[in-house]
Design a protein around this motif. Structure first.
Motif, PDB file in Angstrom:
ATOM      1  N   THR A 164       0.820  -1.095   0.148  1.00 45.17           N
ATOM      2  CA  THR A 164       0.173   0.070  -0.021  1.00 45.17           C
ATOM      3  C   THR A 164       0.813   1.229  -0.001  1.00 45.17           C
ATOM      4  O   THR A 164       0.628   2.193  -0.786  1.00 45.17           O
ATOM      5  N   THR A 196       3.695   1.788  -1.047  1.00 40.93           N
ATOM      6  CA  THR A 196       4.468   1.784  -2.338  1.00 40.93           C
ATOM      7  C   THR A 196       3.445   2.386  -3.414  1.00 40.93           C
ATOM      8  O   THR A 196       3.839   3.228  -4.223  1.00 40.93           O
ATOM      9  N   ARG A 197       2.281   1.573  -3.449  1.00 39.03           N
ATOM     10  CA  ARG A 197       1.516   2.336  -4.278  1.00 39.03           C
ATOM     11  C   ARG A 197       0.860   3.846  -4.171  1.00 39.03           C
ATOM     12  O   ARG A 197       0.953   4.582  -5.222  1.00 39.03           O
ATOM     13  N   ARG A 217       3.118   5.985  -3.038  1.00 42.49           N
ATOM     14  CA  ARG A 217       4.052   6.636  -2.782  1.00 42.49           C
ATOM     15  C   ARG A 217       4.308   7.364  -1.397  1.00 42.49           C
ATOM     16  O   ARG A 217       4.613   8.702  -1.435  1.00 42.49           O
TER      17      ARG A 217
END
Length: 911
Positions: free
Chosen positions: A819, A821-822, A824
């Motif tokens: 999550t 990473t998605r 940012r």
């Protein structure tokens, strides 16, 4: 006008840079100031030419020396002179269309000014790139000044450039434009250009462009002109005509007028009374000359450069010339000419101006009353208020005043008060309404405005009087709804439900749709606080199924409908309703009204909470960081959610600009809460705790916002490794979760419940008890909010490691990392990466971080053994133990044995 621009290359280049930025998608405003005749119009004319070459559409409007008589005059002027494509686009917006020639003004539903502003913004979007020039802002009416402020603050990424000119020598200490200029010049989107006198060399070059001149005369012109190009032009013209040079600019200007024939002077004097511009037919009628003689006189005036042809009429070449001719008129002559114009004009605002100047008080009163009504319909409440006040000021000096005004004195005074409130001056409205006989209608508005300025006790008294004196069911319905609204946040809040139901029933019987919607929304708010979101949602949903005809009420209903969906954690439904409300706001020109703006704030939060962070960031990019007012600071503070979450470098600058507005309760909550999180991500829990304490000090006890702040404070205490104050923070969170400002238990929505759970989990963490099951509950409670769910799973992974369940910990870590990473969400990603490094997730288990011997040594360190004791236990040299301990500290990135033991237990590196 001569063909070349002399001595203004630097100033022009600054204006062109604003134009270039607008062409690239960064809107800007340029304010050009200077003394009369210094070359402001010449400079903006060059800018207009540059804009046209770059493919810009151009709108040019001019203010007139009529004060607040004609609202939006430069906007109307610009639209009337616009190219056909722009005029056609403007006509498609009903409120803008009213400013075009030949358009009948129809009554409008409320919030007309906000709708007009929104419509103009929509038009500029449609025809961009566009340059909008407003000349002579020192004469701007109040609504035009408001429009300039609106455009300066609200155009952000549009390809729009706004340029305004004003006389610095007219901006005295109390001039209404002075404070506006001071406010605007602080904005990063505003470029200020001040034109000073031309130098001697530049003046010499400039005069040479006017024509051939002897050296002696050139020196005389340069000396006398004092760096002013217009003055130089007049001196040059006087010398060219063989005249002596009189002292003073006014004498110089009049010396050029006096050489005209008698009919020419007569026509020019009439034109001066009309103002800077005048239509051909109107000027002919007032001059009283036969057509051939009139045309010959005008031809003479134009040939001497005193007037120039403008559209279907004429304009003075410079405002100074019009002023000089006007001031030279004899008193009786001036009065008779004003009266002549008044007989021929149809515009109420212009009629009022000429009647008053012509000492026709009866005519001025009648025209002022009608001008006030027209300004209301045009969405110019400040001008409406001024016109009505002028009518009231003349009332006792005129016979048959009521007949002339078409309404009673009380009605005009009531209209004036409402217009004052609509222009943002609730205090003036309250004062005016208190001076009127207290009818139900007057008392209801008085109560409404008193509630707006938080004078709740007085608002309740006024509302009760409105209810008691209501003469019909419509008045009663409105009075009851306002009474319920006034009581909402007082100790008598328990009466609200019954009052709102009574208002609702009365409104339905009377067919008063606005009062019905108002009562329904008050009832929904009460129900939300006392009976829960589900029941409140059912009430609001009924309101949004149809339009009431009151646009402000319709937008308010849609905002609350979307907000309740949001508070329920139903993000998809909240987005659908908010989008519909935003479309309604845009279609009606109300996208910058209170609830038009609130809907867009809410839409940002929906993007943020539902995990659509790229869209949230795009919306937040329009929230200017450099702010000068509380509304701007409020808007800016929302951007901190996404900027702190993504670790943006813009956070520090935004916090610095918001800092002066921390006295505002809501901004204190936003600023302090997110500044605390930012400090925690940077590893500064002490500063974070300072922000938390300041935020809680600004909030009212029991405010639900306290729950989140308290949870962040407990996070800071856990990082500091102290329990001091933890119990107080948990008590604050529990109190807010269990009771509201109104003093009764409030049923919170899912987000509030989730934050309350997190506060409990953080309190256990402060006390060294990382409970996996509690953190699992927190993650589940935030299931509708991906970012907060990921933060909870981060803590859940740590708790599982501490309990020895490494496999489950890595699974939770993996979900949180995916999550982060998605989204940012860089600060969270760094925290998760640090956990992964320490726990060696994905790296082959514990052996990848510590060797078997190091694990043995670490276990004994955790038991509190010294190096000598460990050496004896493991039958190895004390020096070898020292090497192992050094390696362990380096791998765990800590400096003490105590820290190493704590991390080892927390992350499951030892049994």
């Amino acid at each position: 006008m001569n063909g070349s621009l002399v001595g203004r290359a630097t100033e022009l280049s600054r204006l062109v840079r604003v134009l270039e930025a607008a062409a690239a998608g960064t809107a800007g405003v340029a304010l050009v100031g200077g003394d009369a005749g210094i070359g402001k119009t010449r400079l903006t004319t060059e800018l207009v030419a540059e804009a046209r070459e770059r493919g810009f559409r151009v709108l040019v409007g001019q203010c007139a020396e009529l004060g607040d008589t004609l609202p939006y005059l430069p906007l109307a002027d610009a639209l009337r002179g616009a190219e056909p494509a722009v005029a056609a686009a403007a006509a498609a917006h009903p409120l803008l269309g009213q400013l075009l020639p030949g358009t009948e003004t129809a009554p409008q539903a409320g919030l007309t000014q906000q709708r007009l502003f929104g419509s103009l913004l929509g038009l500029l979007n449609e025809v961009q790139p566009v340059l909008f020039v407003i000349e002579d802002l020192h004469w701007a009416d109040r609504s035009t000044r408001d429009l300039l402020v609106f455009l300066s603050r609200m155009v952000q990424t549009e390809r729009v450039c706004v340029a305004g000119t004003y006389r610095t020598d007219d901006i005295h200490r109390r001039h209404p434009l002075r404070s506006v200029l001071a406010e605007l010049k602080r904005l990063p989107t505003v470029t200020s250009v001040e034109l000073g006198p031309l130098g001697t060399g530049e003046m010499s070059d400039y005069v040479s462009t006017l024509g051939s001149v002897a050296a002696r005369d050139l020196g005389l012109i340069i000396t006398r002109a004092d760096g002013n190009p217009f003055y130089a032009e007049e001196l040059f013209a006087a010398l060219a005509e063989g005249d002596d040079l009189p002292d003073g600019l006014a004498s110089l200007l009049m010396s050029r007028v006096e050489v005209l024939s008698e009919p020419g002077q007569r026509v020019l004097r009439a034109a001066a009374v009309a103002g800077r511009r005048v239509e051909d037919e109107l000027l002919r009628e007032v001059s009283g000359l036969p057509l051939p003689e009139f045309e010959e006189a005008v031809r003479e005036i134009v040939s001497r450069g005193l007037l120039r042809v403008h559209g279907q009429g004429y304009a003075f070449r410079h405002a100074l010339l019009q002023e000089a001719v006007y001031n030279d008129l004899l008193p009786g002559e001036r009065t008779r000419l004003h009266a002549a114009f008044a007989r021929l004009l149809t515009s109420p605002a212009e009629l009022a101006h000429h009647h008053l100047a012509g000492h026709d008080l009866a005519g001025a009163l009648a025209a002022s009353a009608e001008a006030g009504r027209q300004a209301e319909r045009l969405g110019a409440p400040a001008e409406a208020h001024n016109h009505y006040d002028r009518a009231l000021g003349l009332w006792d000096r005129v016979d048959r005043a009521e007949e002339l005004a078409g309404e009673t004195r009380e009605t005009i005074a009531f209209r004036s008060a409402v217009a004052a409130a609509d222009s943002g001056d609730n205090h003036r409205a309250v004062t005016a309404l208190r001076a009127l006989p207290q009818t139900s209608e007057v008392s209801e508005r008085l109560a409404y405005y008193l509630a707006e300025i938080d004078h709740l006790d007085a608002a309740v008294v006024a509302a009760e009087h409105a209810v008691a004196t209501a003469s019909d069911q419509v008045s009663l319905a409105r009075a009851l709804a306002t009474h319920a609204r006034a009581l909402m946040w007082t100790p008598r809040h328990a009466e609200v439900e019954e009052l709102a139901h009574r208002a609702l029933d009365t409104a339905r019987r009377a067919g008063a749709k606005d009062a019905e919607t108002s009562a329904q929304l008050i009832l929904a708010l009460y129900t939300e606080l006392h009976h829960g979101l589900t029941k409140a949602h059912d009430l609001v949903r009924l309101v949004t199924t149809e339009r009431t005809g009151d646009l402000a009420m319709d937008l308010r209903a849609r905002f609350h409908h979307a907000r309740i969906h949001y508070d329920q954690g139903l993000m998809a439904q909240a987005a659908e309703v908010a989008d519909a409300g935003i479309r309604l706001a845009y279609e009606t020109g109300l996208n910058w009204s209170t609830y038009g703006t609130e809907l867009r704030f809410l839409r940002f939060l929906i993007h943020y909470a539902s995990g659509d962070w790229d869209q949230a960031e795009a919306v937040a990019s329009g929230f200017a960081a450099r702010v000068g007012t509380i509304p701007e600071a409020t808007l800016s503070s929302f951007a901190l959610f996404i900027e702190v979450g993504r670790g943006s470098p813009a956070v520090e600058s935004r916090l610095e600009w918001l800092s002066p507005f921390r006295h505002d309760q809501f901004i204190a909550y936003m600023f302090r809460g997110l500044a605390a999180e930012h400090a925690l991500w940077k590893g500064d829990p002490a500063t974070a705790l300072d922000h938390v304490r300041a935020a809680l000090g600004a909030l009212v006890a029991g405010d639900a916002a306290s729950i989140r702040i308290a949870a962040v404070g407990l996070w800071a205490l856990a990082e500091l490794g102290t329990t001091d104050g933890a119990d107080d923070l948990l008590a604050t969170a529990r109190h807010a979760a269990e009771s509201g400002i109104v003093g009764e238990r409030v049923q919170m929505g899912p987000e509030g419940q989730a934050w309350a759970l997190r506060a409990e989990a953080e309190w256990h963490r402060v006390h060294g008890r990382s409970d996996p099951e509690l953190w699992r509950q927190v993650a589940g409670a935030f299931s509708f909010f991906p970012y907060e769910e990921a933060r909870a799973r981060w803590r859940l992974a740590e708790a599982l490691l501490a309990s020895g369940d490494r496999t489950a910990a890595e699974a939770e870590w993996s979900r949180a990392d995916a999550t982060a990473t998605r989204l940012r969400a860089e600060p969270l990603r760094r925290a998760l990466a640090d956990l992964a490094r320490r726990a060696r997730f994905g790296g082959g288990g514990t052996d990848g971080l510590l060797t078997a011997r190091e694990q043995e040594v670490l276990g004994l360190v955790a038991e509190g053994l010294t190096n000598k004791e460990i050496a004896g236990r493991l039958f190895i040299a004390q020096k070898t133990v020292s090497v192992h301990v050094s390696n362990i500290l380096a791998k765990l990135d800590v400096s003490t044995r105590t820290q190493a033991a704590a991390i080892a237990r927390r992350d499951g590196l030892i049994p």
